[in-house]
Design a protein around this motif. Structure first.
Motif, short mmCIF file in Angstrom:
data_model
loop_
_atom_site.label_atom_id
_atom_site.label_comp_id
_atom_site.label_asym_id
_atom_site.label_seq_id
_atom_site.Cartn_x
_atom_site.Cartn_y
_atom_site.Cartn_z
N LEU A 150 33.76 39.89 32.16
CA LEU A 150 34.05 38.60 32.77
C LEU A 150 35.54 38.31 32.64
O LEU A 150 36.11 37.56 33.42
N TYR A 151 36.16 38.92 31.64
CA TYR A 151 37.61 38.91 31.46
C TYR A 151 38.05 40.33 31.13
O TYR A 151 37.25 41.15 30.66
N ASP A 152 39.31 40.61 31.40
CA ASP A 152 39.92 41.88 30.97
C ASP A 152 40.81 41.62 29.76
O ASP A 152 41.39 40.53 29.65
N PRO A 153 40.94 42.58 28.87
CA PRO A 153 41.77 42.38 27.67
C PRO A 153 43.23 42.08 28.03
O PRO A 153 43.75 42.58 29.03
N THR A 154 43.85 41.26 27.21
CA THR A 154 45.29 41.02 27.34
C THR A 154 46.05 42.25 26.84
O THR A 154 47.06 42.65 27.41
N GLU A 155 45.55 42.84 25.78
CA GLU A 155 46.12 44.06 25.20
C GLU A 155 44.97 44.99 24.82
O GLU A 155 43.86 44.54 24.53
N THR A 200 42.34 38.27 43.46
CA THR A 200 41.49 38.94 42.49
C THR A 200 42.38 39.83 41.65
O THR A 200 42.84 40.88 42.11
N ASP A 201 42.66 39.40 40.43
CA ASP A 201 43.58 40.13 39.57
C ASP A 201 42.91 41.26 38.79
O ASP A 201 43.55 42.24 38.42
N MET A 202 41.62 41.08 38.52
CA MET A 202 40.91 42.11 37.76
C MET A 202 40.81 43.39 38.58
O MET A 202 40.58 43.36 39.79
N HIS A 203 41.00 44.51 37.92
CA HIS A 203 40.97 45.80 38.60
C HIS A 203 39.53 46.20 38.87
O HIS A 203 38.72 46.30 37.95
N TYR A 204 39.21 46.38 40.12
CA TYR A 204 37.87 46.79 40.50
C TYR A 204 37.89 48.30 40.78
O TYR A 204 38.43 48.74 41.79
#
Length: 635
Positions: free
Chosen positions: A425-430, A356-360
């Motif tokens: 649902l996604y996190d920004p690349t920048e 899980t790469d997204m920061h929770y």
């Protein structure tokens, strides 16, 4: 999936099996203990029976003591005890073996629920999941592991008990005076050499078993891939009643048959390779088995012939030695099959271990009755995984409380991507996004999602009841569901259904289910969004299949429903969004215009004016269509 069996060490294979057993214990505690009890009792049943039978024969041809014979016969009751324990443990093992496939699916679904959404859309991960699904069955993964562990421990206990009984052969000698070959056969050295030969034959059988087990596993994977494609044409595609119209109108019979034949031949070739390797594996195994059986009979028969032991002992030792031989073969085969099965388990765990790469975050979102939640995009850019193209570039945007916002643009302009970023649902690349001045990645993820009700263009309804679909829950407030249905314009339709809110949607599981139209499904999806009563409400082209007038009516009515909430509407039809306070115009991943309908039309060279005029000509009152104009704008 390539074959990794030969690249793993025994320790790595052991760790995979250990992890699988620990996971199984969460569903069926002490399964390994039950396998061992079953295997021990299974072996002990036949060892005890054989040992007692041999003792009775020796007594009958020897002293013929009645009391001793009665005692020996009464010992058969041990077999009954072993059988009871064996059957009780087997029921536990068998029950898991039966439910293993469904249990695996539940584990995969639990992973899907917790997986980052970006991975759900990743083609490689979807292919991995499909491969796992296609390889399910009684011969792979957890059910395969249990079956092979039963074989492994069955062979282990059978060999241990039989070897314990046969140890007597080392100490039993003939009373005759022997010389030469007979003297050698009567010696412990001959017995030791016999077992060494058994071990050597077992080793060769293990190597042959391992080689063909790996080949068979590879054949199974190849069959799985081509079989999946074949299944699509023969079942999923042709069984769909909607397909029948296209097949007939466009004469697709030859195309479907041609494609089916290609995948059938590919599947058949892999299947033939599978059967060929199964045959070779069986030939090698049977060859070793015949050699071992012949050697066993010959060795024990010679021992009886030279007087090392009597007729009853012949029965006992011949049985024991043959069981040692079969046990060693089964033991070797089980190890080879366990390692081959680890190919499937390794892929299964690889899927479960997708990180899980997204920061929770941990900060709870503030519960506000006034829905005062301000969200702002700060120089946000985004690229989808495995691509270098930006879907969103340098987006700066602020959503104010109570805004009515329309998002418009051509396909691929970044509209839906912006919504996915907004809903995390996604996190920004920048760049970053803030809620009330705090980076949204710092908020508790589940808590943050509660702020949004979204009706996507590809929304899904399930074959549950109407009430469960609207509430997205088994337990729901009926009054609130009815209220949501009324606002969505679906009240009378549901009231007319045979079971009201409890009426199943579709007929997948219930014969009394109701098939609803596309428009009715959209209304139920909107009712679901209303029931959630979230601070942000988003309609992402859920009415694309409706005509422009019907869409405009739904959007206008929905606008009255959301009251003080912040609402975002996405549509290709600009006329449906005229009532909005702001209209955001996206093009090639960038926000190029932001303003009201009237303000944006003041710029005749702007993108919005271009889109508006391109559509308005077809809806202008009393204006006949210009065929040449229609042709030039057909794209």
């Amino acid at each position: 999936m390539t074959n990794k069996s030969n690249k793993r060490t025994l320790k790595q294979d052991y760790l995979i099996i250990s992890r699988a057993i620990k996971l199984i214990n969460t569903s069926t505690p002490h399964l390994l203990l039950h396998i061992n009890i079953f295997s021990f009792c299974y072996a002990a049943t036949y060892v005890a029976s054989n040992y007692i039978t041999a003792a009775i024969i020796d007594e009958l041809v020897g002293n013929r003591d009645i009391k001793k014979l009665i005692i020996l016969i009464s010992c058969y009751s041990l077999e009954i005890i072993f059988r009871i324990l064996r059957d009780k443990s087997w029921r536990k093992v068998r029950s898991f073996h039966i439910i293993a496939n469904k249990w695996e699916e539940m584990l995969l679904n639990e992973k899907n629920f917790s997986m980052d959404y970006k991975n759900m859309e990743n083609s490689k991960i979807k292919a991995m999941r499909q491969t796992i699904t296609d390889s399910s069955g009684d011969t792979a993964r957890f059910s395969g592991l249990v079956g092979r562990l039963v074989t492994f421990f069955n062979a282990f206990w059978r060999g241990i008990l039989a070897f314990g009984v046969s140890l007597e052969m080392f100490f039993m000698h003939s009373d005759r005076i022997l010389s030469g070959f007979q003297k050698f056969i009567d010696s412990p050295l001959a017995t030791l050499l016999f077992f060494v030969i058994i071990a050597a034959l077992t080793f060769f059988d293990y190597k042959a078993n391992g080689k063909y087990s790996h080949l068979i596993a590879d054949n199974m994977k190849k069959c799985s891939y081509s079989g999946r494609l074949l299944h699509y044409y023969l079942n999923d595609y042709l069984d769909d009643s909607k397909t029948g119209k296209d097949v007939r109108i466009f004469s697709q019979q030859k195309l479907v048959n041609y494609s089916s034949d290609i995948f059938y031949n590919e599947w058949k070739n892999h299947k033939n390779d599978w059967f060929s390797n199964e045959k070779k594996k069986g030939m090698w195994h049977n060859g070793f088995w015949v050699a071992m059986t012949a050697l066993t009979y010959l060795y024990v028969a010679i021992k009886v012939y030279i007087g090392s032991f009597g007729l009853g002992s012949f029965v006992k030792y011949q049985w024991c030695v043959s069981k040692i031989a079969s046990a060693t073969f089964l033991f070797a085969m089980a190890i080879a099959d366990l390692r081959a099965n680890n190919d499937f388990l390794e892929l299964f765990f690889e899927y479960l271990d997708i990180p899980t790469d997204m920061h929770y975050g941990t900060i709870p979102t503030e519960k506000r009755m006034d829905n005062k939640y301000d969200i702002e995009f700060h120089n946000v850019s985004f690229k989808y995984p495995n691509t270098d193209k930006y879907a969103i570039k340098n987006l700066n945007l602020k959503f104010k409380v109570g805004d009515r916002i329309a998002v418009v643009g051509m396909n691929g302009s970044g509209k839906t991507t912006m919504i996915k970023l907004l809903c995390r649902l996604y996190d920004p690349t920048e760049g970053y996004i803030t809620l009330n001045g705090i980076d949204i990645q710092k908020y508790d993820y589940e808590d943050y999602l509660k702020l949004f009700s979204v009706v996507f263009q590809d929304f899904k309804l399930f074959s549950f009841s109407v009430g469960e679909n609207v509430a997205a829950s088994v337990d729901y407030d009926e009054e609130k569901v009815w209220s949501s249905l009324e606002k969505a314009g679906m009240l009378e339709r549901v009231k007319a259904m045979p079971k009201g809110l409890k009426t199943p949607v579709y007929k997948d599981f219930e014969e009394d289910g109701v098939e609803i139209s596309g428009g009715e499904a959209q209304k139920l999806a909107i009712a679901r969004a209303l029931y959630k009563d979230a601070a942000f409400v988003i309609l992402d082209e859920p009415t694309a299949s409706l005509d422009p007038i019907a869409e405009h009516e739904i959007y206008s009515r929905f606008n009255d429903m959301v009251k003080d909430k912040t609402a975002v509407y996405i549509s290709h039809r600009l006329s449906s969004c005229r009532f909005c306070d702001r209209i955001l115009v996206f093009d090639n991943g960038q926000l190029i215009q932001d303003g009201s309908h009237e303000t944006l039309l003041e710029n005749p060279n702007g993108k919005y004016s271009e889109l508006w005029n391109a559509q308005a000509q077809y809806y202008a009152e009393n204006k006949p269509l210009n065929p040449s104009s229609l042709k030039s704008n057909k794209t």
